[in-house]
Scaffold this motif. Structure first.
Motif, mmCIF file in Angstrom:
data_model
loop_
_atom_site.group_PDB
_atom_site.id
_atom_site.type_symbol
_atom_site.label_atom_id
_atom_site.label_comp_id
_atom_site.label_asym_id
_atom_site.label_seq_id
_atom_site.Cartn_x
_atom_site.Cartn_y
_atom_site.Cartn_z
ATOM 1 N N ASN A 50 8.680 -2.553 -5.723
ATOM 2 C CA ASN A 50 9.889 -2.331 -6.525
ATOM 3 C C ASN A 50 10.626 -1.069 -6.114
ATOM 4 O O ASN A 50 11.863 -1.040 -6.099
ATOM 5 N N ARG A 51 9.885 -0.014 -5.785
ATOM 6 C CA ARG A 51 10.537 1.226 -5.338
ATOM 7 C C ARG A 51 11.255 0.996 -4.014
ATOM 8 O O ARG A 51 12.409 1.424 -3.831
ATOM 9 N N GLU A 71 13.825 -1.932 -12.632
ATOM 10 C CA GLU A 71 12.447 -1.446 -12.569
ATOM 11 C C GLU A 71 11.542 -2.625 -12.228
ATOM 12 O O GLU A 71 11.757 -3.279 -11.223
ATOM 13 N N ASP A 72 10.557 -2.911 -13.066
ATOM 14 C CA ASP A 72 9.659 -4.015 -12.739
ATOM 15 C C ASP A 72 9.779 -5.184 -13.712
ATOM 16 O O ASP A 72 9.036 -6.147 -13.631
ATOM 17 N N ASP A 98 12.273 -3.713 -19.329
ATOM 18 C CA ASP A 98 13.541 -3.125 -18.916
ATOM 19 C C ASP A 98 14.560 -3.226 -20.056
ATOM 20 O O ASP A 98 14.687 -4.265 -20.701
#
Length: 244
Positions: free
Chosen positions: A115-116, A135-136, A140
């Motif tokens: 994800n990053r 984000e993941d 969220d």
């Protein structure tokens, strides 16, 4: 050719960054990398003209240096944190293209920090607001204004549900309405290629989250239906980019 005597880093100094780049090019030097992060992307959020001028060198190092690729990604994510960031970003198009290819290749390997790295790819594609927001999709939260009545609407996408609501600080999310995820075949860019990339890399949770964020929500206040992505982009994309 960059005249480093005219390019300031995060400390307001000139000349130190190229020396550090020379050092890390010769060997993996932890102290030099630590100082480069400090001068080019302090705390992952403070960039300077030297940050963008360093991108071509970082792109050359990136195929064999995870540090270089990560630092380059962090710099690009912070483009909008500098008043001249967009112009400096556009001034290193070749390096950006090389970095984009490397990051995309890295994603195909299914890294633990997918994800990053996906966020880095979004930034390299110029999708700065999505890079900062996604984000993941475990929990969220996005806050948008209803384009019809102006009500502040909370959008939740995650394990606790996918819904629009009015946030009450005592009662929590009230007047919930289920989101309407976009069918994959009807996604528009950038959601289309974001979804396709996540599916390609077997990131099902991310792909489903993207379908929801690029789908529609019902406003609990006026019952109108609106595009979540359009509302979020309108609120978070800088005027100069929004008009382009």
């Amino acid at each position: 050719m960059t005249d480093w005597t005219q390019v300031v880093d995060g400390h307001g100094e000139t000349g130190r960054v190229p020396a550090l780049l020379d050092q890390v090019e010769r060997e993996e030097a932890p102290e030099a990398w630590e100082e480069l992060w400090d001068r080019l992307c302090l705390h992952g959020e403070t960039v300077s003209p030297a940050s963008f001028n360093a991108l071509p060198r970082l792109a050359i190092l990136a195929p064999t240096s995870a540090q270089a690729l990560e630092l380059a990604g962090a710099i690009v994510r912070c483009t909008l944190q500098h008043p001249d960031g967009e112009a400096l970003f556009e001034g290193c198009a070749d390096a950006i293209a090389r970095l984009r290819q490397l990051v995309d290749q890295q994603l195909r390997t299914g890294p633990a920090n997918y994800n990053r790295i996906f966020g880095d790819l979004l930034a390299l594609e110029g999708q700065y607001h999505w890079s900062a927001a996604l984000e993941d999709f475990t929990d969220d939260i996005y806050t948008v204004s209803c384009p019809h009545c102006g009500a502040e609407v909370t959008i939740a996408v995650g394990n606790y549900g996918c819904y629009s609501a009015i946030r009450d600080w005592e009662l929590g999310d009230i007047e919930r309405r289920a989101l309407r995820p976009a069918p994959a075949e009807k996604l528009r860019d950038p959601g289309r290629w974001m979804h396709a990339t996540a599916l390609r890399d077997e990131q099902q949770g991310l792909a489903e989250g993207i379908r929801h964020v690029f789908g529609c929500a019902e406003c609990p206040a006026c019952a109108s239906v609106f595009s979540i992505a359009d509302a979020y982009t309108s609120a978070n994309l800088p005027p100069a980019l929004e008009a382009s």
